[in-house]
Every structure is written in structure tokens, then in C-alpha cells.
Design an enzyme around this catalytic site. Structure first.
Site, PDB file in Angstrom:
ATOM      1  N   LYS A 119     -28.161 -40.795  25.946  1.00 44.12           N
ATOM      2  CA  LYS A 119     -28.151 -41.613  27.177  1.00 44.12           C
ATOM      3  C   LYS A 119     -29.129 -41.038  28.200  1.00 44.12           C
ATOM      4  O   LYS A 119     -29.303 -39.804  28.297  1.00 44.12           O
ATOM      5  CB  LYS A 119     -26.731 -41.636  27.735  1.00 44.12           C
ATOM      6  CG  LYS A 119     -26.494 -42.566  28.915  1.00 44.12           C
ATOM      7  CD  LYS A 119     -25.010 -42.539  29.307  1.00 44.12           C
ATOM      8  CE  LYS A 119     -24.727 -43.454  30.510  1.00 44.12           C
ATOM      9  NZ  LYS A 119     -23.332 -43.382  30.933  1.00 44.12           N
ATOM     10  N   SER A 170     -21.197 -47.721  31.602  1.00 42.15           N
ATOM     11  CA  SER A 170     -22.596 -47.575  31.873  1.00 42.15           C
ATOM     12  C   SER A 170     -23.428 -47.162  30.657  1.00 42.15           C
ATOM     13  O   SER A 170     -24.653 -47.192  30.709  1.00 42.15           O
ATOM     14  CB  SER A 170     -22.824 -46.569  32.990  1.00 42.15           C
ATOM     15  OG  SER A 170     -22.264 -45.334  32.628  1.00 42.15           O
ATOM     16  N   SER A 186     -17.033 -45.348  30.685  1.00 42.75           N
ATOM     17  CA  SER A 186     -18.398 -45.738  30.333  1.00 42.75           C
ATOM     18  C   SER A 186     -18.820 -45.495  28.904  1.00 42.75           C
ATOM     19  O   SER A 186     -19.946 -45.839  28.548  1.00 42.75           O
ATOM     20  CB  SER A 186     -19.382 -45.017  31.259  1.00 42.75           C
ATOM     21  OG  SER A 186     -19.241 -45.518  32.567  1.00 42.75           O
TER      22      SER A 186
END
Lengths: 489, 487, 103
Positions: B85, B160, B184
């Protein structure tokens, strides 16, 4: 709006001062990262993701910083808390990389101490309560005048461990403040927690000052005074701000709570330009650091390892060396090093007063002249002790000893060796002494004749000549005796 | 087994074994991953689930893994491509946190989790798209454009960590790293039909994870299967001296949790996670999964976590508060975006107003407000107190003989891009997930079926540091549901 | 506890966000809506709960006072927006401009 000192008439107001002292701890690495705390590195050399506040970096607490903070707190008579917490103090400044400083807020490391800083001229003790001692990190340095139109930021200092020592508003004048700071500095030096130098920036002082009528219990509105970079700066700034506040009140005005900055060049205090709302630091517990847990074992160990503190040492010297005056004790305990050195000599010579005199005279003078510290003095205590014993045992005269000391401090050589080399061993051999006396009588015939004719008081002068001729090695006692026999006494 | 395409079908453990034996070269595994990404349209002009790659660097990593293998050193993830990420620090690809304020920033250090992956032989092939600074539940808040769900490109992949979830769902990698603050990892895992694990708070080092809410953040792992995720977590978990909140507890063998029977396992079904207005189709999938668990020998018990309905409010006080402080370092002084303004103050304001998007700005404002003088006690301190009540709910249940909880992961399947314009409405997507972050307990989502072709996730929640129990049940359920869960 | 436009301006200033008045006005409604939802917390009985009580008594780990410093994979100049002679440069402050600075 600035003022100069008021006229010293009967004071209608009492000065009430509390001091916040920031002290850099003498660790090898920073408080939350392994960067070196060494002074003088090229700008930003001693930085890493943590103290640069790079995204993703995290703090890890330095154990030695904790131990030094505890040591200082204990030396100041504080209670060290079994649990204390770190808090974030949030504000924006270019040398504050994270946009917050990690400090301690509502649960500090230690509370409730006390510092006795001598007495006032009226005899009352300067007895100051210490509210708290807490740990925090230092910010970096912003340099405003190196580059045109820019501020240069060096983060080498960001993250250096500090303790903040906060006093109650128990100080009652600039002299109190000076005494407090000196006593505080002495304790911190004794405990080797910091090199406590205002010049180097390892000791910084902010003051909170208010005024009130004598006898009033309530505190007046206080202002904060910053940017005082020396002890004299502190006393001067306090006097000036005191005068300003008194003048305001005399005019019927009110004291505005604000931050004032001391300007040593102009001798003025003036308000710092403040942005509205800039004081909301939004403290909250730092979620990156679990609480600091201090075990009873750790406190016990550090207590045990505490060196003898100044007050205890002064008391012990008074008891163990009764021949010393109060002033002697004061000077000898000014630093740990001086006291340690003195005691080593005193032990070896068993003549404390003599040792004290030598310390306060020749030793201190030589240290100053040669810019040495007592810790690294070229004359070893054992050697100085030996020299004093040589004088005591009449192997060298007192005058010769002074000379020998001079050579020792230049060469580091032991006293007997120097004495022999320089021909300063006390000469007691009558034939040598007689020979010198005869030479002196020949060179100073007029004085000699007057002496022999009965002017006894010239004996000292003649002895002096002999001492000079013998470069101090003649035994003055014997010389006196020999001279006396010449006039039949 | 065909080289190339076939490699992306192997599980992580199989691929590592294949590479380790010398039957596949790491370069080929990397190329297969790249090919798959292109095929899936992972980049800007397609799904926009990946942001950065460096093929030369990926090949260099691959060659290094091959050299180590030849020298007899084979890591547990040898040659396995992984996606990371965009808010996790990597030295060889940018770390921009889905934000303009870090556009082009390349970290000079690797996150500990990344270092451990590299040490195990994994190859970082790309950084994935995300909601800016992890603030969001749809990956629509990225400064680099929204990401799309590979299963249904008119829908969000969740957030997210939407990009990482999607890259596993699209078959680009078997393992991806994401981050969790309120759900997330689990929520996008549910939306994309993959496995997503949030470890116990402190299980995985946060060093190198760009902080959003420090008391909630954890790096999480996506896997195509439970085994992929377990292997991923195994590799990165454990004490890190660089993170003071990282736990000094041994890491058990998560993969050994596979294969047991569930006799004696007590699974709680908390009524607050099955409200009356829960989408009946999701309820049905969950109850079907619970039936499977019963048939495997587990006992299912009704339990209650009474403070569940306060979780979102608590979360939306605490997380923004910590974020407002964590994001103060983005000031244009030492790295990242710098914009000119009127003096220093102007520089700060121009930088931060240009660099931060709307959601981030909103949360910084909210966070600053709840910490500000006069409001700290009423908001921040109060929320932290209620958080204790939420944590105690879990403690009580886990101390009453219940080993695990099973719940839906999200109240709905993936919603359409642009569907949620009201911020608070978006916040409600985290309603079943944020409790685990607040309590610090581990939780995971695994696929349990589909609704109108959209994946549905079932959530397992365990007690602190009991990931192994969680994986045991997950392995069993996955095997039971079989390939059906992925249809 | 509703926030006003002035409140928003004030907090935006604290956070150095550089909000335009237009944006600030929009934020007022959004923040108030969130705060309204959050208000339910004020009614929860939390007597006797220590929000920050330490769980497990070990506390923060302590590290030895030794280096070396954490290495950087590339020089500061590669990520610094403005550097000269090793210093980070920012627009010049007058020394007494911002009283937020600690001693």
C-alpha cells in the site's frame, strides 16, 4: 514599550518569581533515536528518520536519559513517580520537525522537591520548592541571519534529551534567582547529569514574574520572560520587568499576561509578537509511547549511586576539617572536582588548612592562568601532597615550594625530582650556609656592618638576601641562628 | 504447469517452494505478475488500483533472490511478488499516501514489514492506490484518482486499502500489504472477495507505516486464500525495537492452524452486528457460514457487545484527533510538496491547502477541534473513556468461554462510485469493523459468498494475540465453503 | 456544541490549513453534522473510567544509549525541498515573529 531600571526607593511591591530551567542531559545519543548528541557536527549530520520526522518514523526512549533524569530529580529531593506519561505539545515551527514536541504534561516523571540556595542578606533561608521535573526533547536550531531572506534550520539538536525543572513562585528577588540558579547548577554538576553551561546552551532559563503588595497572599498576573542567556541576564531582566510591572500598576493599569523577550544589548524587555490563538498546544498523551514505568529497584539503585551532594559535603567538611573557615568550605565545594582533589591532599598530609590554602591560592590561580580544569590538572594530587609534606618536614622551604609547584605544573614532574634538579632542597649544612652568609655580608657590607653594630632588625633583611642567594634552598631557621651567633645571641 | 501464467495461480507457499527448488525463476514470477497487471488494466487508464512500479528494480530484486537461492538461502516467500500500500515506506518506489503533499517522495528507509518481506525473498512489484492518508472507505479520496473494483468496475473496491485488495482480487499478486485504522483492510477485502487480516494492535511493527491514528493503526495482510494471508502475516509479525508499541510476544505458527476440527470451539454471534435492518441477503450468507461452522463441530452462541453502537462516534473523535497531530509534519520544510506563500506562515498554509484533499482537511479540522482548549475533556477524553467500555465488551465475551466472534464484515456489498456523498454516511461503512481497532483485537474477513454477483465478507474476531485461533476457524470455513465462496 | 465560522477559521489557523473563506463556510455544516452524531457520547456514563490506564505494567521499552544512527538510503538533499550548505531553508522569520517557539 520598554523600560529601564526603576529608582531603588522603598519598594511598594514584592517581586514574585518562578523559574523554568531546561537542562540538556549528558547522554551519547538523543532521547528517542540513536543519533549522536555530539556538539559541532556539520548541519543535519546527526539526523535520522526519527528526528527528521520522516513519514513512518517512531520514537524509542533512551534508558540513560531516564536514569539521568531520575538522578537529577532525586538530587532535588523530588518524588519519582512509578508511572509517568509522555504528551504531545502541538505547534508549528521550522525547527520542530514533527509539528509537536514530545514532552510530559499531566503525569511528569517527578514532583515535589526542594532546593536550599543559601540565605538572603537578612539571614532568611532561600528555600525554594520544586514543583516538578519532567523529560522532553529539544528542538533544532533556526538561524535567521546566515542566508539572505531565509532561515536556516539545523536539526542536529532536535531530539537531544532535556529535563525541565519547574520551581514554585517562591523566589522573591533577582538575588534569589541568582542564588537558586547557582545552587541548581552546582547540584546538576555534582550529579554529572549535564555540563550545565548557559554559554553552550545546555542550561536555559525562562522566568515567570509577577508583583504584589508585601503581605498579599494572592499572586498578581504574571508575564513570562525568555531569551536570558546568562545568569546576569536573568537578574538584569527580572529587575527591568519588575520595574515595568510596578510602573504599570502605579499608573493604575493592569498587567497583561504575555511573553516578554529580554534583549541583552539594549537592556530592555519587550513583548514577543504573538499570533492569536497560538498558545493552544492541544496536549494529549502520545500514543506512540506507552507510559514510562520506573521500578522501585531502579530508583533504589540510582539513589545508592548518587554522589555526595553539595550541602552534605559542606556539612561534612565543617565537621571533618574544623580548621577550615566557612569561606574555605564554600570555595572547596564549588565543584566536585575541587573537593575531591582537596580531600586527596588532606588525607595524605593530614594538614587540611595548609592544603586548603594551597588549593585556594596556587592551585586555583594556576588553573585559571593555564586554562585547565581540576579534573585534568597537570599536578597530580598525590604529588602536591608530597610537596606539602616536604615543607612540613623541612626538606624544602615554603618559598622553594612555591617555585617547585610552578615547575611541577609546567612539567608534571614529581616534587622531589624537581627540587633536586633545581637545587631547591633545603640546605642545612653549616659550611654552605656560612659561605652564603659571608657572601651576603660582602655584597651588602653597609647593612652587615649596621647589623653587627647592633641593628637587630636588619636580621630579616639579611636572611632574605641569603634566601635569594640560595634560590630559596637555605634553611631560614638555621640562617637566623647563625646570624644570631654572629652578634653573640 | 505452464510457466508464466501458471505461476499466478500458485499459492504463495507453492510459488516459494517452486522457486526454492529451482523450478521457476523469480524473474519469471515477476514478469507474470506484471503481465497480469497489464491484462487486468491495473493502471491509471483502467482500474487505477496500482500507482507505482519499477520493472528494473523488480528484476534486480528477483535476481538477488535467485542469487541467494543459489547460495542455499531460500526464504519463506522466495520469489513471491507482493504489492504494498502507498502509505508503507519503501526505498525503491514512492510513498505518496495517495496524496499530493507527498507526490514523488521516495522514502530513504524501508518499513520493518517491508524489510521482513524482502528478507524472506518476496519481491515488491508495485505500490497500490489508497484513500489519501488512509482516510476513507472507498479509495475515492485518492489524489491520484479513484480505484475501481476488479469484480465490478463501476463499484468501489473499498478503502482505504482498496488498491491492495483489488490487486489480490485481480490475480496480480497472492499477497498484498494494506493498513488498518477502522477497517481499511477487512472492508476492501470483503468488497473485493479476498481474505484480509487485521492483526492484534502491536503484533506488526508500525515503523514505516505512515501514521494516521497511532493508537489504532496496524499493517494488515491481504491474501487470495487464508493460507496466503497467514503466510504473509507470519513473515511480518513480531517485536520490533524501532516501534515502542510493538508487542514482545512470540509469533506462533499460523499456518499450522490449518486442518483441525472445530469441536470445542465456541463461536459468538453478537446480536449488535445483526441489526434488524441488516441486508437480509448478507444475513443469509452469514447464517449459512455459521451453519457450516456448526457442521464442523463448533458451538454457536448468541452474545452481546452492548457498546457497539457507540463505536463509530468514538472512532471519529479519536482517529481524527491523532491524525491532526500526525499530519502536522507535512509542512513543506524537510520533504514533500512545498508551495510558496507570504513568508513562513504562508508557505505552511499554501503547502497544506494545496497538498491535502477535502476529506483529510475535514478530519484535521475535526481532530484539531476535539483536542482544542475547552473541548478536550468533552470530546477526546470522553471518547477514550467510552473506548474502554467497548474494549471491555470484548474482554467480557472472551472471558465467558467464547473463543471467537463471527459477524458480517460490512453492512452492504461494494457500492457504486460516487454513491456516498455524505461523509458520515461513508463513515458508517466501518460500523462492523472499527470496534476491533478500538479494542485492539485481531480480526479478519474472508469471502463467504456473493450477492448479485458482488462478494460478501464474513468477519472473524478473536481475543488479543489469538490470531492462531482465528486462522484455524478461517481455514476450516474456507475449505468448507470451497470455491463457491469466490463465485 | 455547534461550531461557527469563526471557530473553523480559528482551528484552521491552528492547523495551518490555509482554508479559504469559501471552504471554511462549507466545512462549518459538515463539521456540525459530524459533531451532532458524536454528541451521543456525552450521555454515556463513564464514571470511574481512567481513559489512559496502563494495561500490563511493563511500560515503554527502554533502549541503550548507543549508536549508530539509523542510516538513510539516500542523502537528505534528495528529498529536501530546499537545502544549502547542509541546512534546510525556509522563508526567513524575524526572530521574534512566532511566539510558539520554545526557548
Amino acid at each position: 514599550m520598554s523600560t529601564t531600571a526603576a529608582s531603588p526607593s522603598v519598594p511598594d511591591y514584592e517581586m514574585v518569581v518562578g523559574l523554568e530551567v531546561h537542562v540538556q542531559l549528558d547522554t551519547a545519543t538523543k532521547i528517542f533515536c540513536r543519533c549522536s548528541t555530539d556538539f559541532g557536527a556539520p548541519p543535519n549530520r546527526n539526523t535520522c528518520p526519527v528526528c527528521l520526522a520522516l513519514p513512518g518514523a517512531l520514537p524509542v526512549l533512551n534508558e540513560h536519559a531516564v536514569d539521568l533524569a531520575i538522578r537529577a530529580a532525586l538530587a532535588l529531593g523530588c518524588r519519582v513517580q512509578p508511572t509517568s506519561t509522555f504528551a504531545r505539545k502541538n505547534y508549528f515551527y521550522p525547527d520542530l520537525p514533527k509539528g509537536y514536541q514530545i514532552s510530559q504534561f499531566d503525569q511528569p516523571l517527578a514532583i515535589g522537591g526542594r532546593l536550599r540556595a543559601g540565605s538572603r542578606s537578612d539571614g532568611s533561608p532561600i528555600d525554594i520548592r520544586i514543583t516538578r521535573v519532567h523529560m522532553e526533547e529539544d528542538a533544532g536550531k533556526s538561524i535567521h541571519d546566515r542566508f539572505q531572506g531565509a532561515t536556516a534550520v539545523d536539526l542536529n539538536r532536535a531530539g537531544v534529551p532535556l529535563i525541565e525543572i519547574v520551581s514554585e513562585p517562591d523566589l522573591r528577588g533577582a538575588d534569589d534567582a541568582d542564588a537558586y540558579l547557582r545552587a541548581l547548577k552546582q547540584i546538576l554538576e555534582y550529579t554529572a547529569v549535564s555540563d550545565v553551561s548557559m554559554e553552550k546552551g545546555s542550561l536555559r532559563v525562562d522566568a515567570n514574574i509577577s508583583v504584589r503588595r508585601p503581605g498579599e497572599m494572592a499572586l498578581g498576573t504574571k508575564t513570562e520572560v525568555k531569551n536570558m542567556n546568562s545568569f546576569s541576564g536573568v537578574t538584569r531582566a527580572l529587575a527591568v520587568e519588575f520595574a515595568r510591572q510596578c510602573a504599570v500598576l502605579e499608573r493604575g493599569g493592569r498587567i497583561e499576561q504575555q511573553t516578554m523577550l529580554w534583549d541583552a544589548n539594549t537592556g530592555e524587555v519587550r513583548p514577543a509578537r504573538s499570533k492569536e490563538g497560538s498558545h493552544d498546544y492541544r496536549y494529549f498523551p502520545d500514543p506512540d509511547l506507552p507510559p514510562l514505568v520506573v521500578s522501585p529497584d531502579r530508583i533504589e539503585r540510582i539513589t545508592r549511586e548518587l554522589p555526595e551532594l553539595p550541602a552534605a559535603r559542606r556539612e561534612r567538611y565543617r565537621a571533618e576539617y574544623p580548621g577550615l573557615t566557612a569561606y574555605d568550605v564554600e570555595v572547596l565545594t564549588a565543584s566536585t572536582g575541587l573537593g575531591d582533589y582537596f580531600e586527596q591532599i588532606a588525607r595524605q598530609t593530614e594538614e587540611a588548612k595548609t592544603a586548603a590554602n594551597w588549593m585556594m591560592g596556587d592551585v586555583l590561580a594556576t588553573l585559571k592562568a593555564t586554562n585547565q580544569t581540576i579534573e585534568h590538572f597537570s599536578v597530580r594530587p598525590a604529588d602536591l601532597a608530597t610537596l606539602l609534606n616536604l615543607v612540613r618536614d623541612s626538606v624544602v622551604s615554603h618559598t622553594a615550594a612555591k617555585q617547585i609547584f610552578g615547575v611541577m605544573s609546567r612539567t608534571g614532574d614529581p616534587p622531589l625530582q624537581v627540587a633536586e634538579r633545581e637545587h631547591l632542597l633545603k640546605v642545612t649544612d653549616d659550611s654552605a650556609l656560612v659561605a652564603w652568609i659571608d657572601e651576603v655580608f660582602a655584597e651588602h657590607a653597609a647593612e652587615a656592618k649596621r647589623f653587627l653594630d647592633g641593628e637587630r632588625r636588619l636580621q630579616g633583611v639579611l636572611v632574605g638576601h641569603v634566601m635569594k642567594k640560595s634560590k630559596g634552598s637555605a634553611d631560614p631557621k638555621r640562617v637566623n641562628q647563625l646570624l644570631s651567633t654572629r652578634i653573640g645571641t | 504447469m505452464t510457466i508464466g501464467g501458471g505461476l499466478t495461480e500458485l499459492s504463495a507457499i507453492e510459488l516459494a517452494a517452486t522457486v526454492g527448488r529451482g523450478d521457476a525463476s523469480p524473474r519469471v514470477a515477476v514478469d507474470a505478475s506484471h503481465a497480469r497487471a497489464a491484462e487486468a488494466g491495473a493502471w491509471r487508464d483502467g482500474l487505477n488500483i496500482l500507482l507505482y512500479e519499477d520493472r528494473r528494480d523488480a528484476h534486480a530484486q528477483a535476481d538477488d533472490v535467485a542469487a541467494r537461492r543459489d547460495a542455499g538461502r531460500v526464504g519463506s516467500l522466495a520469489g513471491v511478488p507482493v504489492v504494498v500500500k502507498d502509505n508503507i515506506a519503501t526505498t525503491t518506489l514512492p510513498t505518496s499516501c495517495g496524496s499530493r503533499i507527498l507526490e514523488g517522495y521516495v522514502s530513504p528507509f524501508d518499513a520493518t514489514a517491508v524489510r521482513r518481506l524482502r528478507d524472506a525473498g518476496a519481491i515488491i512489484v508495485a505500490k497500490s492506490n489508497m484513500d489519501e492518508f488512509a482516510m476513507g472507505s472507498s479509495t475515492e479520496n485518492s489524489a491520484y484518482g479513484p480505484a475501481k473494483n476488479p469484480v465490478a468496475p463501476n463499484r468501489v473496491p473499498g478503502g482505504s486499502s482498496g488498491g491492495s485488495a483489488a490487486s489480490v482480487a485481480a490475480g496480480i499478486v497472492r499477497i498484498a500489504l494494506g493498513s488498518e485504522t477502522g477497517g481499511s483492510v477487512r472492508q476492501p477485502a470483503a468488497f473485493c472477495g479476498v481474505v484480509g487480516v487485521k492483526p492484534t494492535y502491536g503484533r506488526v511493527s508500525r515503523y514505516g507505516l505512515v501514521a494516521f491514528a497511532s493508537s489504532l493503526d496496524q499493517i494488515g495482510v491481504f491474501g487470495r486464500t487464508v493460507d496466503d494471508a497467514a503466510l504473509g502475516l507470519q513473515t511480518i509479525a513480531g517485536l520490533d525495537p524501532l516501534d515502542s508499541t510493538s508487542a514482545d510476544r512470540p509469533v506462533p505458527e499460523y499456518r499450522h492452524a490449518a486442518g483441525g476440527s472445530l469441536t470445542g470451539v465456541v463461536i459468538g454471534r453478537p446480536r449488535e452486528y445483526f441489526p434488524d435492518d441488516l441486508d437480509p441477503r448478507i444475513r443469509q450468507r452469514c447464517d449459512a457460514a455459521l451453519d457450516e461452522l456448526r457442521s464442523l463441530g463448533a458451538e454457536v452462541r448468541d452474545v452481546s457487545l452492548p457498546h457497539t453502537d457507540l463505536a463509530i462516534q468514538v472512532y471519529y473523535v479519536i482517529a481524527p484527533a491523532e491524525a491532526s497531530s500526525n499530519l502536522a509534519r507535512f509542512d513543506g520544510v524537510r520533504y514533500g510538496l512545498r508551495m510558496e506563500g507570504d513568508g513562513l506562515r504562508g508557505m505552511y498554509e499554501a503547502t497544506r491547502s494545496s497538498g491535502f484533499g477535502r476529506e483529510v482537511t475535514r478530519r484535521i479540522l475535526l481532530g484539531t477541534y476535539v483536542l482544542s482548549a475547552g473541548y478536550y475533556d468533552a470530546y477526546y477524553r470522553k471518547a477514550q473513556q467510552v473506548r474502554v467500555l467497548i474494549a471491555r465488551d470484548f474482554e467480557r465475551v472472551f472471558n465467558s468461554g467464547v473463543h471467537l466472534l463471527f459477524t458480517p464484515t460490512t453492512p452492504t456489498p461494494a457500492f457504486e462510485l460516487g454513491a456516498k456523498s455524505d461523509p458520515y454516511d461513508m463513515y458508517l461503512s466501518d460500523i462492523f469493523t472499527c470496534t476491533a481497532n478500538l479494542a485492539g483485537v485481531p480480526a479478519m474477513s474472508l469471502p463467504i459468498g456473493r450477492v448479485d454477483g458482488l462478494p460478501v465478507g464474513g468477519q472473524l474476531i478473536a481475543a488479543h494475540f489469538d490470531e492462531r485461533q482465528m486462522f484455524a476457524v478461517a481455514y476450516a470455513l474456507e475449505r468448507r465453503l470451497g470455491a463457491g465462496a469466490h463465485r | 456544541m455547534a461550531v461557527t465560522l469563526d471557530d473553523v477559521r480559528h482551528i484552521a489557523a491552528l492547523a495551518r490549513l490555509g482554508l479559504t473563506d469559501e471552504r471554511a463556510a462549507a466545512m462549518v455544516a459538515e463539521l456540525n453534522s459530524i459533531l451532532e452524531h458524536v454528541d451521543v457520547l456525552s450521555k454515556v456514563d463513564t464514571t470511574g473510567i481512567d481513559a489512559f490506564a496502563e494495561q500490563g505494567g511493563v511500560g515503554t521499552p527502554l533502549r541503550a544509549d548507543v549508536g549508530p544512527q539509523i542510516p538513510l538510503a539516500r542523502e537528505r538533499e534528495t528529498f529536501a525541498p530546499s537545502m544549502r550548505d547542509g541546512f534546510f531553508l525556509v522563508p526567513r522569520l524575524s526572530t521574534h515573529e512566532d511566539v510558539d517557539a520554545a526557548s
